[in-house]
Every structure is written in C-alpha cells, then in structure tokens.
Design a protein around this motif. Structure first.
Motif, mmCIF file in Angstrom:
data_model
loop_
_atom_site.group_PDB
_atom_site.id
_atom_site.type_symbol
_atom_site.label_atom_id
_atom_site.label_comp_id
_atom_site.label_asym_id
_atom_site.label_seq_id
_atom_site.Cartn_x
_atom_site.Cartn_y
_atom_site.Cartn_z
ATOM 1 N N GLU A 45 0.827 -1.199 0.000
ATOM 2 C CA GLU A 45 0.000 0.000 0.000
ATOM 3 C C GLU A 45 0.863 1.252 0.000
ATOM 4 O OE1 GLU A 45 -2.355 0.179 3.561
ATOM 5 O OE2 GLU A 45 -0.627 0.348 4.881
ATOM 6 N N PHE A 46 0.290 2.304 -0.534
ATOM 7 C CA PHE A 46 0.943 3.605 -0.577
ATOM 8 C C PHE A 46 1.064 4.189 0.819
ATOM 9 C CE2 PHE A 46 2.042 7.727 -2.145
ATOM 10 C CZ PHE A 46 1.358 8.637 -1.349
ATOM 11 N N VAL A 47 2.220 4.812 1.083
ATOM 12 C CA VAL A 47 2.441 5.475 2.366
ATOM 13 C C VAL A 47 2.594 6.986 2.166
ATOM 14 C CG1 VAL A 47 3.973 5.701 4.347
ATOM 15 C CG2 VAL A 47 3.514 3.431 3.367
ATOM 16 N N SER A 48 3.537 7.365 1.302
ATOM 17 C CA SER A 48 3.829 8.784 1.140
ATOM 18 C C SER A 48 4.601 9.002 -0.152
ATOM 19 C CB SER A 48 4.654 9.283 2.337
ATOM 20 O OG SER A 48 4.957 10.658 2.222
ATOM 21 N N ALA A 49 4.515 10.223 -0.690
ATOM 22 C CA ALA A 49 5.236 10.542 -1.912
ATOM 23 C C ALA A 49 5.729 11.977 -1.892
ATOM 24 C CB ALA A 49 4.368 10.317 -3.141
ATOM 25 N N SER A 50 6.888 12.162 -2.496
ATOM 26 C CA SER A 50 7.406 13.491 -2.793
ATOM 27 C C SER A 50 7.240 13.671 -4.289
ATOM 28 C CB SER A 50 8.883 13.590 -2.397
ATOM 29 O OG SER A 50 9.440 14.813 -2.853
ATOM 30 N N PHE A 51 6.266 14.469 -4.672
ATOM 31 C CA PHE A 51 5.880 14.587 -6.074
ATOM 32 C C PHE A 51 6.746 15.633 -6.759
ATOM 33 C CE2 PHE A 51 3.297 14.211 -9.704
ATOM 34 C CZ PHE A 51 2.993 15.476 -10.178
ATOM 35 N N ARG A 52 7.624 15.189 -7.621
ATOM 36 C CA ARG A 52 8.527 16.046 -8.385
ATOM 37 C C ARG A 52 9.322 16.987 -7.491
ATOM 38 N NH1 ARG A 52 4.905 17.415 -13.837
ATOM 39 N NH2 ARG A 52 4.354 15.262 -14.255
ATOM 40 N N GLY A 53 9.521 16.578 -6.252
ATOM 41 C CA GLY A 53 10.319 17.354 -5.320
ATOM 42 C C GLY A 53 9.660 18.613 -4.813
ATOM 43 N N THR A 54 8.358 18.790 -5.115
ATOM 44 C CA THR A 54 7.704 20.039 -4.748
ATOM 45 C C THR A 54 6.544 19.862 -3.777
ATOM 46 O OG1 THR A 54 6.277 19.879 -6.691
ATOM 47 C CG2 THR A 54 8.313 21.147 -6.925
ATOM 48 N N HIS A 55 5.817 18.770 -3.892
ATOM 49 C CA HIS A 55 4.659 18.559 -3.028
ATOM 50 C C HIS A 55 4.746 17.181 -2.389
ATOM 51 C CE1 HIS A 55 3.304 21.745 -5.769
ATOM 52 N NE2 HIS A 55 2.526 22.116 -4.787
ATOM 53 N N THR A 56 4.175 17.089 -1.201
ATOM 54 C CA THR A 56 4.187 15.824 -0.481
ATOM 55 C C THR A 56 2.761 15.336 -0.245
ATOM 56 O OG1 THR A 56 4.267 16.987 1.642
ATOM 57 C CG2 THR A 56 6.373 16.356 0.656
ATOM 58 N N TYR A 57 2.629 14.022 -0.220
ATOM 59 C CA TYR A 57 1.318 13.405 -0.053
ATOM 60 C C TYR A 57 1.459 12.225 0.901
ATOM 61 C CZ TYR A 57 0.203 16.245 -4.078
ATOM 62 O OH TYR A 57 0.022 17.311 -4.918
ATOM 63 N N TYR A 58 0.367 11.959 1.621
ATOM 64 C CA TYR A 58 0.385 10.909 2.635
ATOM 65 C C TYR A 58 -0.894 10.085 2.593
ATOM 66 C CZ TYR A 58 4.118 13.799 4.529
ATOM 67 O OH TYR A 58 5.277 14.522 4.690
ATOM 68 N N ALA A 59 -0.752 8.840 2.968
ATOM 69 C CA ALA A 59 -1.930 8.027 3.233
ATOM 70 C C ALA A 59 -2.581 8.546 4.504
ATOM 71 C CB ALA A 59 -1.530 6.566 3.396
ATOM 72 N N ASP A 60 -3.877 8.413 4.586
ATOM 73 C CA ASP A 60 -4.595 8.900 5.766
ATOM 74 C C ASP A 60 -4.088 8.233 7.035
ATOM 75 O OD1 ASP A 60 -7.862 9.247 4.140
ATOM 76 O OD2 ASP A 60 -6.115 10.586 4.213
ATOM 77 N N SER A 61 -3.677 6.992 6.936
ATOM 78 C CA SER A 61 -3.271 6.232 8.120
ATOM 79 C C SER A 61 -1.971 6.748 8.746
ATOM 80 C CB SER A 61 -3.109 4.758 7.758
ATOM 81 O OG SER A 61 -2.153 4.606 6.725
ATOM 82 N N VAL A 62 -1.198 7.525 7.993
ATOM 83 C CA VAL A 62 0.080 8.012 8.524
ATOM 84 C C VAL A 62 0.144 9.520 8.630
ATOM 85 C CG1 VAL A 62 1.213 5.991 7.542
ATOM 86 C CG2 VAL A 62 1.325 8.180 6.326
ATOM 87 N N LYS A 63 -0.878 10.186 8.131
ATOM 88 C CA LYS A 63 -0.886 11.649 8.117
ATOM 89 C C LYS A 63 -0.760 12.179 9.541
ATOM 90 C CE LYS A 63 -3.441 13.024 4.832
ATOM 91 N NZ LYS A 63 -4.620 13.365 3.999
#
Length: 124
Positions: A45-63
């Motif tokens: 499952e997805f946890v987190s991402a650094s999108f093109r080094g500019t934005h970050t995203y998280y799964a709700d379970s780890v936010k």
C-alpha cells in the motif's frame, strides 16, 4: 536507476524511525519518489510521496505522524516516522518515477524503479 533503502528496525510503540532511500544512476529532472509498505499477509500500500520534489502526499493512516522529505543534492528521500503503532509493522519499499502524474502517485504501477525493502517492526 538503482534505489538503496535503509533505516528499518525494531522499535516500541510510540517510538520513531527514519528511513532513507538513495537513488543512483540517471536521476536528472523533476523525479518523484515514494514509500510503499507491505504488511504480512496484506497487499502493498501507498504510504507517502514526494511529487517532483515540490509537493508531499500521505496516506490517511500516517498523516500527522510521518514526514517525507527530499535532499536533492544527495538524491535521497527520507521518511521520518513518529508515534509508531504496531499496525505500521511492514516491509517498506521506496519507489522512483521520472514522469509521475499526480493522479497516479498512489499506484504501484506508476513507479518504474523499486528499492529492496527495509523491515520495520513495531512492538506493542
């Protein structure tokens, strides 16, 4: 591109760990890096991402507990994991994509390269 992940280990609930993933090879451009995890008997499952080094995203379970950051000079992405819970126990994989689109960042097949995985065990 090769990915080398490290930093896993055994920690008590409430503790912290920091995972690292270093990319080597042809890493030019605005690439994205992410963390996924796979718990025993479950799908990755997805946890987190650094999108093109500019934005970050998280799964709700780890936010609110996990923080992803990227050191461009070192081609390294970090995952700082705080307030760990037993349900965070999993093998954590880093992933890389040179042409990730926002709508796909939570999808495994959007990432071209994967690290070998680092195991995180959280005891209760």
């Amino acid at each position: 591109v090769q990915l080398q992940a490290s930093g896993g280990g055994l920690v008590q609930a409430g503790g912290s760990l920091r995972l690292s993933c270093t990319a080597s090879g042809d890493t030019s451009g605005s690439y994205s890096m992410a963390w996924f995890r796979q718990a025993p008997g479950k799908e990755r499952e997805f946890v987190s991402a650094s999108f093109r080094g500019t934005h970050t995203y998280y799964a709700d379970s780890v936010k609110g507990r996990f923080t992803i950051s990227k050191d461009n000079a070192k081609n390294t992405v970090y995952l700082q994991m705080n307030s760990l819970k037993p349900e965070d126990t999993a093998v954590y994989y880093c992933a890389y994509s040179a042409r990730l689109i926002l709508s796909s960042l939570r999808l495994e097949n959007a990432y071209y390269y994967w690290g070998q995985g680092t195991e995180v065990t959280v005891s209760s």
